[in-house]
Design an enzyme around this catalytic site. Structure first.
Site, mmCIF file in Angstrom:
data_model
loop_
_atom_site.group_PDB
_atom_site.id
_atom_site.type_symbol
_atom_site.label_atom_id
_atom_site.label_comp_id
_atom_site.label_asym_id
_atom_site.label_seq_id
_atom_site.Cartn_x
_atom_site.Cartn_y
_atom_site.Cartn_z
ATOM 1 N N SER A 248 0.850 -1.192 0.000
ATOM 2 C CA SER A 248 0.000 0.000 0.000
ATOM 3 C C SER A 248 0.886 1.241 0.000
ATOM 4 C CB SER A 248 -0.887 0.004 1.240
ATOM 5 O OG SER A 248 -0.092 0.303 2.383
ATOM 6 N N LYS A 249 0.241 2.382 0.030
ATOM 7 C CA LYS A 249 0.965 3.667 -0.015
ATOM 8 C C LYS A 249 2.023 3.770 1.086
ATOM 9 C CE LYS A 249 -1.879 6.792 -2.598
ATOM 10 N NZ LYS A 249 -3.316 6.579 -2.481
ATOM 11 N N ARG A 250 1.783 3.100 2.186
ATOM 12 C CA ARG A 250 2.750 3.158 3.281
ATOM 13 C C ARG A 250 4.119 2.650 2.849
ATOM 14 N NH1 ARG A 250 2.473 -0.188 6.953
ATOM 15 N NH2 ARG A 250 0.989 -1.583 5.970
ATOM 16 N N HIS A 251 4.122 1.810 1.815
ATOM 17 C CA HIS A 251 5.392 1.247 1.366
ATOM 18 C C HIS A 251 6.089 2.102 0.323
ATOM 19 C CE1 HIS A 251 3.083 -2.305 2.817
ATOM 20 N NE2 HIS A 251 4.223 -2.542 3.405
ATOM 21 N N GLY A 252 5.597 3.323 0.117
ATOM 22 C CA GLY A 252 6.216 4.180 -0.903
ATOM 23 C C GLY A 252 5.358 4.167 -2.162
#
Ligand code: GLU
Length: 470
Positions: A248-252
């Site tokens: 997800s976005k948390r991973h970049g």
């Protein structure tokens, strides 16, 4: 003939996971000389946007995943579900006539109360079939209520399939309730729209993310109710971040657009995505043609793939290194301009790219390095104070003179001139190289000195030496 499709919902940018699904569907069809279609599943009216449709089309074009246009509309757009409402109504009516679907008038409040009561009794919440024809007999539909249409799921037996990635999957029909297939406003639910579309497009292989495994039994029951042949199903495992959570976005960066903007090459991203959950021996770097030639579902991994951004960056670096400089020029130019650089008047960009490309992992990084040649360069006072010393100044002045007198402005001549000045002033290489870098490039970190000086051009080098050393 193999026919596959990619059916994104336009509720955001094209995600890396979606791109991989698209790539596998595309490669599967292309390998076998089949057809690959794109279809836009835009029935989530609140979350679908035209910007997302465009982002999906742009991303597919950039990745060069070409789709067959058999179902494109006259305006060149791929099939879109919201343009097919009449068709879904028609198929729903067909199911109603066959006794396999029925109108349900239950209100939201009523259904909430039903589920609440089921939970209170310790049961799993599910639609209780209250508007099934046998229960609805004699019940008057409430006035002014537009019904939803529900699919009458078989009560018993098993429903299953031989998944081409996951193997055999089966569940009991008793686990499934009567799902809504058409909402009151005539918009189909996902499970219904997808079946009607896949049938109308004569899809032979449904390749999609395994987040849909739970939907497949419901879809199979609808196929059977329609007396239609089943496609093959292949559910591709999810992509996880380094922490084991779903990507997800948390991973970049997770959107294709973002990778493009950061200076990744489409071919590198395709190569990377191909390997994310599929393998061909130990091959890591391969062309699109090789991939299409090799791709099969049997070698798609059954377990989740892990997304490794460092590996993607490495692979991208390999592609940049292998690329002919001219092919990178347009994208690098855009990055240089976005950095505020001016290419006109500087050295030819293809030459700069040729010099820098072996060391850059992304085109953005390459363009940052290219600012040595196209940026407005102002060495800081500290840098000048550090490098313009009593030792270096006379040598720099001399160097300006020797450079100005060179017959040819070429690497070898520059090197020889440089050497002669070092000798004469009894300086070690860094004692002169660092000051030269500082005044010409405003920094002491540059690739190997002679080639960068050669590229920067005599006028600029001599001009800056004179200006600062004096
Ligand atoms: N619109 C669905 C999605 O984006 C398509 C799933 C499918 O391929 O059936 O997840």
């Amino acid at each position: 003939m193999i026919r596959t499709r990619f059916a994104p919902s336009p509720t955001g940018y094209l995600h890396i996971g979606g791109a991989r699904t698209a790539l596998y569907s595309w490669a599967y069809a292309r390998r076998q000389g089949g057809k690959f279609f794109l279809r836009i599943e835009d029935t989530d009216l609140e979350r679908s946007t035209e910007a997302s449709v465009q982002a999906i089309l742009d991303s597919m074009a950039w990745l060069a995943l070409d789709s067959d246009r058999d179902f494109h509309s006259a305006d060149g757009m791929p099939m879109r579900q919201m343009q097919r409402l009449a068709r879904y109504r028609e198929v729903a009516d067909q199911l109603i006539r066959a006794g396999r679907a029925y109108p349900c008038y239950a209100s939201r409040e009523e259904l909430d109360a039903m589920r609440e009561a089921q939970r209170a009794r310790g049961e799993k919440p599910r639609y209780d079939g209250r508007w099934r024809p046998e229960h609805a007999r004699g019940k008057a539909p409430p006035a002014g209520v537009e019904p939803v249409i529900r699919f009458r799921n078989p009560d018993d037996g098993m429903v299953g399939w031989a998944d081409l990635v996951k193997g055999s999957i089966e569940i009991a029909n008793a686990e499934l309730d009567d799902l809504v297939i058409l909402r009151a406003d005539g918009v189909p639910t996902y499970n219904f729209g997808v079946v009607v579309d896949d049938l109308d497009m004569q899809i032979t292989h449904v390749i999609r993310g395994d987040d849909h495994v739970n939907n497949t039994p419901r879809q199979i029951n609808i196929y059977e109710a329609l007396g239609a042949p089943l496609p093959s199903f292949a559910h591709v495992p999810m992509i996880l971040g380094a922490d084991g959570e779903r990507l997800s976005k948390r991973h970049g960066a997770v959107s294709v657009t973002q990778y493009r903007e950061e200076g990744y090459l489409a071919d590198a991203l395709v190569n990377f995505l191909a390997r994310l959950g599929w393998s061909h021996g130990d091959d890591e770097i391969f062309s699109r043609e090789q991939f299409v030639g090799w791709f099969d579902l049997a070698h798609v991994s059954r377990s989740a793939a892990q997304f490794n951004p460092e590996k993607l960056a490495w692979l991208n670096g390999q592609y940049i290194k292998a690329a002919a400089p001219e092919t990178l020029v347009p994208e690098v130019a855009a990055h240089v301009e976005a950095n505020g650089g001016t290419i006109a008047g500087g050295p030819p960009l293809a030459n700069v790219v040729a010099l820098l490309k072996d060391r850059a992992l992304t085109l953005a990084e390459l363009a940052d390095n290219a600012m040595l040649f196209y940026g407005d360069i102002h060495p800081s006072d500290e840098l000048l104070a550090q490098h313009l010393t009593a030792d270096s100044r006379p040598a720099l002045t001399e160097l300006a003179g020797v450079f100005a007198a060179l017959e040819e402005w070429r690497e070898e001549a520059i090197a020889a001139a440089f050497d002669s000045v070092l000798k004469k002033h009894q300086l070690k290489m860094p004692k002169l190289a660092m000051p030269v870098r500082a005044v010409v490039f405003g920094q002491t970190q540059t690739p190997s000195l002679y080639p960068v000086l050669a590229l920067a051009g005599r006028e600029r080098v001599v001009g800056r030496l004179q200006r600062y050393a004096a």
